[in-house]
Design a protein around this motif. Structure first.
Motif, mmCIF file in Angstrom:
data_model
loop_
_atom_site.group_PDB
_atom_site.id
_atom_site.type_symbol
_atom_site.label_atom_id
_atom_site.label_comp_id
_atom_site.label_asym_id
_atom_site.label_seq_id
_atom_site.Cartn_x
_atom_site.Cartn_y
_atom_site.Cartn_z
ATOM 1 N N ASP A 76 0.835 -1.206 0.000
ATOM 2 C CA ASP A 76 0.000 0.000 0.000
ATOM 3 C C ASP A 76 0.868 1.254 0.000
ATOM 4 N N ALA A 77 1.924 1.249 0.825
ATOM 5 C CA ALA A 77 2.822 2.406 0.898
ATOM 6 C C ALA A 77 3.532 2.619 -0.442
ATOM 7 N N LEU A 78 3.962 1.528 -1.064
ATOM 8 C CA LEU A 78 4.633 1.623 -2.360
ATOM 9 C C LEU A 78 3.699 2.208 -3.417
ATOM 10 N N MET A 79 2.462 1.720 -3.450
ATOM 11 C CA MET A 79 1.521 2.184 -4.462
ATOM 12 C C MET A 79 1.083 3.620 -4.206
ATOM 13 N N GLU A 80 0.938 3.988 -2.949
ATOM 14 C CA GLU A 80 0.595 5.369 -2.630
ATOM 15 C C GLU A 80 1.708 6.315 -3.075
ATOM 16 N N ASN A 81 2.944 5.901 -2.854
ATOM 17 C CA ASN A 81 4.080 6.709 -3.293
ATOM 18 C C ASN A 81 4.114 6.841 -4.813
ATOM 19 N N ALA A 82 3.800 5.736 -5.498
ATOM 20 C CA ALA A 82 3.781 5.760 -6.966
ATOM 21 C C ALA A 82 2.698 6.699 -7.481
ATOM 22 N N GLU A 83 1.550 6.694 -6.825
ATOM 23 C CA GLU A 83 0.443 7.553 -7.247
ATOM 24 C C GLU A 83 0.777 9.030 -7.064
ATOM 25 N N ASN A 84 1.691 9.318 -6.141
ATOM 26 C CA ASN A 84 2.093 10.700 -5.892
ATOM 27 C C ASN A 84 3.231 11.151 -6.796
ATOM 28 N N GLN A 85 3.701 10.231 -7.670
ATOM 29 C CA GLN A 85 4.808 10.565 -8.578
ATOM 30 C C GLN A 85 4.372 10.476 -10.034
ATOM 31 N N VAL A 86 3.116 10.722 -10.288
ATOM 32 C CA VAL A 86 2.609 10.662 -11.658
ATOM 33 C C VAL A 86 3.398 11.641 -12.525
ATOM 34 N N GLY A 87 3.874 11.157 -13.663
ATOM 35 C CA GLY A 87 4.688 11.982 -14.546
ATOM 36 C C GLY A 87 6.181 11.755 -14.355
ATOM 37 N N GLN A 88 6.563 11.241 -13.197
ATOM 38 C CA GLN A 88 7.974 10.979 -12.916
ATOM 39 C C GLN A 88 8.245 9.492 -12.697
ATOM 40 N N LEU A 89 7.194 8.709 -12.654
ATOM 41 C CA LEU A 89 7.310 7.291 -12.294
ATOM 42 C C LEU A 89 7.867 6.463 -13.446
ATOM 43 N N ASP A 90 8.825 5.595 -13.122
ATOM 44 C CA ASP A 90 9.280 4.563 -14.046
ATOM 45 C C ASP A 90 8.481 3.310 -13.713
ATOM 46 N N PRO A 91 7.517 2.933 -14.550
ATOM 47 C CA PRO A 91 6.621 1.835 -14.204
ATOM 48 C C PRO A 91 7.327 0.489 -14.017
ATOM 49 N N LYS A 92 8.404 0.264 -14.747
ATOM 50 C CA LYS A 92 9.097 -1.015 -14.628
ATOM 51 C C LYS A 92 9.861 -1.095 -13.304
ATOM 52 N N THR A 93 10.425 0.028 -12.857
ATOM 53 C CA THR A 93 11.079 0.066 -11.551
ATOM 54 C C THR A 93 10.062 -0.162 -10.444
ATOM 55 N N PHE A 94 8.906 0.468 -10.587
ATOM 56 C CA PHE A 94 7.822 0.267 -9.627
ATOM 57 C C PHE A 94 7.400 -1.194 -9.577
ATOM 58 N N LEU A 95 7.262 -1.818 -10.740
ATOM 59 C CA LEU A 95 6.867 -3.223 -10.805
ATOM 60 C C LEU A 95 7.894 -4.113 -10.117
ATOM 61 N N ARG A 96 9.171 -3.844 -10.317
ATOM 62 C CA ARG A 96 10.222 -4.630 -9.672
ATOM 63 C C ARG A 96 10.139 -4.491 -8.149
ATOM 64 N N GLN A 97 9.925 -3.283 -7.670
ATOM 65 C CA GLN A 97 9.795 -3.076 -6.225
ATOM 66 C C GLN A 97 8.594 -3.825 -5.674
ATOM 67 N N PHE A 98 7.513 -3.807 -6.416
ATOM 68 C CA PHE A 98 6.287 -4.505 -6.002
ATOM 69 C C PHE A 98 6.540 -6.004 -5.881
#
Length: 205
Positions: A76-98
């Motif tokens: 939840d914390a990871l996804m909330e952080n990702a939602e707050n970085q719209v426009g700057q997020l690297d989706p593949k990095t996010f997926l790896r962290q998930f």
């Protein structure tokens, strides 16, 4: 639990019971786990342990629930952080962290040992696993809608069902089979590649 810890000392007692239980499972397996052994190794009287847990099954149930909830909180914390970085997020990095959080929490173990995680998979109820997977799929879908990244496909129920079962299913199998791949870079890379192929647009797959 017979009573909930309300003071810091009581919370430390619960943590010690949980850690000792995980250690015994790791070193002796389920057959070696008894409430008397937990109390002895934890440095408590059996009466103190029974104030909180009526049986070893109750300890295990509470420990498994806590560890699963910890994983969900981290996601939840990871996804909330990702939602707050719209426009700057690297989706593949996010997926790896998930995926890494899921591997560590539901496979290789972190605060709970590998034997504890494996025991949880062996003895968990099907409806509990299904509910956890459903919650994860719904949470990912909400995040993807909010992130709305051009490299990601719009989430659908079928997509979320398949990707969560594929990733968690692979982690579960690796845990139950005691696979040496669990926790390796190769295992993580393949899960990322699998999930990315399902979630990304075709020209970025």
């Amino acid at each position: 639990m017979r009573k909930l810890p309300t003071q810091e000392r009581a919370q430390r007692t619960i943590e010690t019971i949980f850690e000792t239980t995980a250690q015994i499972l790791e070193s002796e397996g389920p057959a070696g786990l008894t409430t008397n052994k937990v109390a002895e190794k934890a440095g408590f009287s059996i009466g103190t342990l029974y104030q909180y847990f009526p049986s070893k099954e109750a300890i295990l149930t509470a420990l498994i629930a806590r560890e699963r909830r910890r994983v969900m909180d981290e996601l939840d914390a990871l996804m909330e952080n990702a939602e707050n970085q719209v426009g700057q997020l690297d989706p593949k990095t996010f997926l790896r962290q998930f995926i890494r959080i899921n591997i560590e929490g539901l496979g290789s173990g972190r605060s709970a040992k590998r034997a504890m995680v494996r025991f949880a998979w062996q003895h968990d109820h099907h409806e509990d696993i299904t509910q956890a997977l459903r919650e994860t799929a719904e949470r990912i879908a909400i995040s993807m809608q909010r992130i709305h990244h051009p490299k990601l496909r719009p989430p659908t129920p079928a997509m979320m069902f398949v990707v969560t079962r594929a990733v968690i299913g692979a982690i579960r199998s690796a845990s139950l089979e005691k696979s040496p791949l669990l926790g390796s870079v190769e295992f993580e890379d393949e899960l990322v590649r699998l999930a990315w192929g399902m979630l990304s647009e075709q020209d970025d797959a």
